[in-house]
Design an enzyme around this catalytic site. Structure first.
Site, PDB file in Angstrom:
ATOM      1  N   ASP A   3       0.536  -1.279  -0.026  1.00 13.33           N
ATOM      2  CA  ASP A   3      -0.072  -0.092   0.026  1.00 13.33           C
ATOM      3  C   ASP A   3       0.693   1.298  -0.027  1.00 13.33           C
ATOM      4  O   ASP A   3       0.434   2.251   0.473  1.00 13.33           O
ATOM      5  CB  ASP A   3      -0.869   0.282   1.232  1.00 13.33           C
ATOM      6  CG  ASP A   3      -1.761  -1.117   1.296  1.00 13.33           C
ATOM      7  OD1 ASP A   3      -2.161  -1.752   0.125  1.00 13.33           O
ATOM      8  OD2 ASP A   3      -2.147  -1.814   2.231  1.00 13.33           O
ATOM      9  N   LYS A  55       1.796   2.328  -5.075  1.00 13.39           N
ATOM     10  CA  LYS A  55       2.308   1.814  -6.211  1.00 13.39           C
ATOM     11  C   LYS A  55       1.459   1.949  -7.455  1.00 13.39           C
ATOM     12  O   LYS A  55       1.885   2.403  -8.622  1.00 13.39           O
ATOM     13  CB  LYS A  55       2.290   0.117  -6.262  1.00 13.39           C
ATOM     14  CG  LYS A  55       3.368  -0.240  -5.132  1.00 13.39           C
ATOM     15  CD  LYS A  55       3.522  -1.867  -4.962  1.00 13.39           C
ATOM     16  CE  LYS A  55       1.872  -2.301  -4.234  1.00 13.39           C
ATOM     17  NZ  LYS A  55       2.063  -2.191  -3.113  1.00 13.39           N
ATOM     18  N   GLY A 103      -4.783  -4.544  -3.628  1.00 16.84           N
ATOM     19  CA  GLY A 103      -5.679  -3.697  -3.862  1.00 16.84           C
ATOM     20  C   GLY A 103      -4.922  -2.543  -4.291  1.00 16.84           C
ATOM     21  O   GLY A 103      -4.319  -1.694  -3.378  1.00 16.84           O
ATOM     22  N   HIS A 104      -5.116  -2.062  -5.512  1.00 17.09           N
ATOM     23  CA  HIS A 104      -4.378  -0.872  -6.104  1.00 17.09           C
ATOM     24  C   HIS A 104      -5.454   0.327  -6.653  1.00 17.09           C
ATOM     25  O   HIS A 104      -6.184   0.002  -7.521  1.00 17.09           O
ATOM     26  CB  HIS A 104      -3.323  -1.440  -7.218  1.00 17.09           C
ATOM     27  CG  HIS A 104      -2.339  -2.411  -6.799  1.00 17.09           C
ATOM     28  ND1 HIS A 104      -1.784  -3.177  -7.879  1.00 17.09           N
ATOM     29  CD2 HIS A 104      -2.103  -2.686  -5.522  1.00 17.09           C
ATOM     30  CE1 HIS A 104      -0.904  -3.781  -7.135  1.00 17.09           C
ATOM     31  NE2 HIS A 104      -0.862  -3.644  -5.886  1.00 17.09           N
TER      32      HIS A 104
HETATM   33  P1  GDP Z   1      -1.038   0.517  -3.559  1.00 10.92           P
HETATM   34  O1  GDP Z   1      -1.647  -1.002  -3.041  1.00 10.92           O
HETATM   35  O2  GDP Z   1       0.666   0.309  -3.127  1.00 10.92           O
HETATM   36  O3  GDP Z   1      -1.148   0.593  -4.945  1.00 10.92           O
HETATM   37  O4  GDP Z   1      -1.694   1.506  -2.540  1.00 10.92           O
HETATM   38  P2  GDP Z   1      -3.341   1.648  -2.385  1.00 10.92           P
HETATM   39  O5  GDP Z   1      -4.038   1.887  -3.538  1.00 10.92           O
HETATM   40  O6  GDP Z   1      -3.618   0.281  -1.533  1.00 10.92           O
HETATM   41  O7  GDP Z   1      -3.181   2.568  -1.208  1.00 10.92           O
HETATM   42  C1  GDP Z   1      -2.732   3.970  -1.581  1.00 10.92           C
HETATM   43  C2  GDP Z   1      -3.698   4.760  -1.095  1.00 10.92           C
HETATM   44  O8  GDP Z   1      -3.252   6.289  -1.149  1.00 10.92           O
HETATM   45  C3  GDP Z   1      -5.063   5.157  -2.200  1.00 10.92           C
HETATM   46  O9  GDP Z   1      -6.201   5.176  -1.473  1.00 10.92           O
HETATM   47  C4  GDP Z   1      -4.448   6.168  -2.917  1.00 10.92           C
HETATM   48  O10 GDP Z   1      -5.436   6.655  -3.759  1.00 10.92           O
HETATM   49  C5  GDP Z   1      -4.037   7.241  -2.038  1.00 10.92           C
HETATM   50  N1  GDP Z   1      -2.750   8.106  -2.273  1.00 10.92           N
HETATM   51  C6  GDP Z   1      -1.856   7.823  -3.469  1.00 10.92           C
HETATM   52  N2  GDP Z   1      -1.060   8.601  -3.522  1.00 10.92           N
HETATM   53  C7  GDP Z   1      -1.358   9.546  -2.296  1.00 10.92           C
HETATM   54  C8  GDP Z   1      -0.683  10.780  -1.931  1.00 10.92           C
HETATM   55  O11 GDP Z   1       0.486  11.304  -2.469  1.00 10.92           O
HETATM   56  N3  GDP Z   1      -1.206  11.296  -0.992  1.00 10.92           N
HETATM   57  C9  GDP Z   1      -2.565  10.857  -0.430  1.00 10.92           C
HETATM   58  N4  GDP Z   1      -2.968  11.612   0.527  1.00 10.92           N
HETATM   59  N5  GDP Z   1      -3.262   9.737  -0.951  1.00 10.92           N
HETATM   60  C10 GDP Z   1      -2.352   9.019  -1.856  1.00 10.92           C
HETATM   61  P1  IMO Z   2      -1.006  -4.307  -2.111  1.00  2.00           P
HETATM   62  O1  IMO Z   2      -0.684  -4.910  -3.733  1.00  2.00           O
HETATM   63  C1  IMO Z   2      -0.981  -4.567   2.251  1.00  2.00           C
HETATM   64  C2  IMO Z   2      -0.741  -8.759   3.615  1.00  2.00           C
HETATM   65  C3  IMO Z   2      -1.831  -9.230   4.560  1.00  2.00           C
HETATM   66  C4  IMO Z   2      -1.076 -10.134   5.368  1.00  2.00           C
HETATM   67  C5  IMO Z   2      -0.391 -10.689   4.487  1.00  2.00           C
HETATM   68  C6  IMO Z   2      -0.595 -12.219   3.952  1.00  2.00           C
HETATM   69  O2  IMO Z   2      -2.193  -3.627  -2.239  1.00  2.00           O
HETATM   70  O3  IMO Z   2       0.097  -3.443  -1.542  1.00  2.00           O
HETATM   71  P2  IMO Z   2      -2.055 -13.095   2.130  1.00  2.00           P
HETATM   72  O4  IMO Z   2      -3.469 -12.767   1.813  1.00  2.00           O
HETATM   73  O5  IMO Z   2      -1.303 -12.313   0.871  1.00  2.00           O
HETATM   74  O6  IMO Z   2      -1.570 -14.504   2.218  1.00  2.00           O
HETATM   75  O7  IMO Z   2      -1.622 -12.218   3.212  1.00  2.00           O
HETATM   76  O8  IMO Z   2      -0.045  -9.739   3.636  1.00  2.00           O
HETATM   77  N1  IMO Z   2      -1.137  -8.110   2.220  1.00  2.00           N
HETATM   78  C7  IMO Z   2      -0.954  -6.987   2.049  1.00  2.00           C
HETATM   79  N2  IMO Z   2      -0.931  -5.943   2.890  1.00  2.00           N
HETATM   80  N3  IMO Z   2      -1.157  -4.419   0.875  1.00  2.00           N
HETATM   81  C8  IMO Z   2      -1.262  -5.643   0.017  1.00  2.00           C
HETATM   82  O9  IMO Z   2      -1.348  -5.721  -1.275  1.00  2.00           O
HETATM   83  C9  IMO Z   2      -1.238  -6.967   0.610  1.00  2.00           C
HETATM   84  N4  IMO Z   2      -1.353  -8.046   0.184  1.00  2.00           N
HETATM   85  C10 IMO Z   2      -1.205  -8.870   1.243  1.00  2.00           C
HETATM   86  O10 IMO Z   2      -2.640  -8.217   4.905  1.00  2.00           O
HETATM   87  O11 IMO Z   2      -0.716  -9.705   6.402  1.00  2.00           O
HETATM   88 MG    MG Z   3      -3.118  -1.861  -1.618  1.00  2.00          MG
END
Ligand code: GDP
Ligand code: IMO
Ligand code: MG
Length: 413
Positions: free
Chosen positions: A13, A16, A40-41
């Site tokens: 998270d 990316k 979850g992207h």
């Molecule tokens: P990922 O799994 O690495 O793709 O990240 P996630 O999407 O799970 O979580 C990142 C969250 O931060 C999402 O809700 C994005 O919309 C939000 N986000 C991304 N870049 C920024 C930023 O620079 N500032 C803020 N406040 N939110 C951001």
């Molecule tokens: P993105 O791509 C954050 C964590 C789970 C748990 C561990 C193992 O959005 O960054 P799993 O279901 O993969 O066997 O769970 O990994 N986990 C993540 N945490 N972001 C994710 O994906 C994750 N995918 C798995 O919470 O701790």
């Molecule tokens: Mg994520």
């Protein structure tokens, strides 16, 4: 041909998807190479929000080709549901979305086993996403898995499925039911079958972008084992998860300006107080896949140096910097005290990391709203100093700063 990797350098998270979205502008292919729908992207575009679990984040650009490599585990029912939702948002998949036949299939039984293991008080509780990821990768390595390509050969699929059911002590009489469920969707999936290694290695005039899922601290070998996911999330995963036989030209490591973690496991800089709560609220730190509140804490430079090393990063994308506005002081962990020793080496054991007492330096914060800033030198002095410290510890430059979820809220240096 030019290749770039965008890799999470913490516990996932790190934003990316936002960085992939920004960099995909110059890419022809966007490739997922590991993980499954545990990811979850999120991408925010004007008033629209898109959350991707299996589909590469490049799909928002109509002219890009999106690929799923051999290292990804695919729940075919969830994939179709995700695609259906994206289609209602106007996204087309024809002739620009392909899946390698070697990718493993997540079956309903894998989800069931994941849930059972998590509920079993005699097992180590990992806090997984319960998407069947661990059991599916286990079967892949044990050679009982069903692969995407198998779905399109009826006889062979039956043979493989019987083998799979036997291994899991399931009645073989179940095979017809399981196959019926799968064959109901295979026609829909067939157009996406393609050998990805040929596509990636035989092109000369394309730009390739590899999109990491999870983060280096969740890598099955180098992460905080056993509190990890079951795939190779680090740069090395690209070769085996996409069949890419070349050297990646540019590796961008994504670091959040603070740290978060979902699920169980050690997290030395975790804040259990009001400051942690403030970061969670300002950063809207709730899981994109499971909705769980994310654990929040200060930037950990010991972990950061370790993951930068593992990924061989060339540069840093520093994200969610806007979330740190409004703190009097900011802390950066520069060492761990474990027992009587102070170290800046990341321990190999989760047990040792659990005992680590972070050693902090303190920096002054800033109060300005930075979400509209587009030039690095317009950032508050203290924000620039904070970034300079991070660069000093990691030994690489921050070339991209994200100050908000939108494409435009990105500073290039
Ligand atoms: P990922 O799994 O690495 O793709 O990240 P996630 O999407 O799970 O979580 C990142 C969250 O931060 C999402 O809700 C994005 O919309 C939000 N986000 C991304 N870049 C920024 C930023 O620079 N500032 C803020 N406040 N939110 C951001
Ligand atoms: P993105 O791509 C954050 C964590 C789970 C748990 C561990 C193992 O959005 O960054 P799993 O279901 O993969 O066997 O769970 O990994 N986990 C993540 N945490 N972001 C994710 O994906 C994750 N995918 C798995 O919470 O701790
Ligand atoms: Mg994520």
């Amino acid at each position: 041909m030019y290749s770039t990797a965008v890799l999470g350098c913490a516990w996932g998270d790190e934003a990316k998807a936002k960085i992939v979205d920004v960099l995909a502008k110059n890419a022809d292919y966007v490739v997922r190479f590991q993980g499954g729908n545990n990811a979850g992207h999120t991408i925010k575009l004007k008033d629209k929000k898109y959350v991707f679990h299996l589909v590469p984040s490049g799909i928002l650009y109509p002219e890009k080709t999106c690929l799923i490599g051999s290292g990804v585990v695919i729940d075919p029912f969830q994939l179709l549901a995700e695609m259906d939702k994206l289609k209602t948002q106007g996204i087309l998949f024809e002739n620009r979305f392909f899946i390698d036949p070697r990718a493993q299939i997540v079956l309903p039984l894998h989800r069931e086993l994941d849930g059972k293991a998590e509920a079993d008080s005699k097992q180590t509780n990992i806090g997984t996403t319960k998407r069947g990821i661990g059991p599916c990768y286990s079967d892949a390595i044990a050679r009982y898995g069903i692969r995407f390509g198998d779905l399109f050969d009826k006889e062979y699929l039956r043979e493989r499925m019987e083998n799979f059911l036997r291994f899991h002590n399931y009645p073989i009489s179940e095979v017809d039911n399981v196959l019926e469920e799968l064959t109901a969707i295979t026609e829909k999936l067939k157009p996406f079958l393609k050998q990805i290694p040929y596509l990636l290695n035989e092109v000369t005039d394309k730009n390739i972008l590899f999109e990491g899922a999870q983060g280096a601290l969740l890598d099955v070998t180098f992460g905080t084992y056993p509190f990890v996911t079951s795939s190779h999330t680090i740069a090395g995963g690209i070769a085996i998860g996409a069949g890419f036989g070349k050297k990646v030209d540019r590796t961008v490591g994504i670091f959040k300006s603070y740290y978060t973690r979902v699920g169980k496991g050690p997290f030395p800089t975790e804040l259990h107080d009001e400051t942690g709560n403030k970061i969670r609220i300002q950063g809207n730190e709730f899981g994109s896949t499971t909705g769980r509140p994310r654990r929040c804490g200060w930037f950990d430079a010991v972990a950061a140096k370790y993951t930068a090393m593992l990924n061989g990063i060339d540069e840093i994308a520093f994200t969610l910097l806007d979330v740190l506005s409004g703190f009097d002081t900011l802390k950066i962990c520069t060492g761990y005290k474990i027992g009587d020793t102070i170290t800046n080496e990341f321990p190999h054991s989760a047990k040792a990391l659990e005992q680590a007492i972070p050693q902090y330096i303190e920096l002054p914060g800033w109060n300005d709203d930075i979400t509209g800033i587009t030039e690095f030198n317009k950032l508050p002095r203290n924000a620039q100093k904070y970034i300079a410290k991070i660069e000093e510890f990691i030994g690489k430059n921050v070339t991209i700063v994200s100050v908000g979820p939108e494409r435009g809220q990105t500073i290039f240096r």
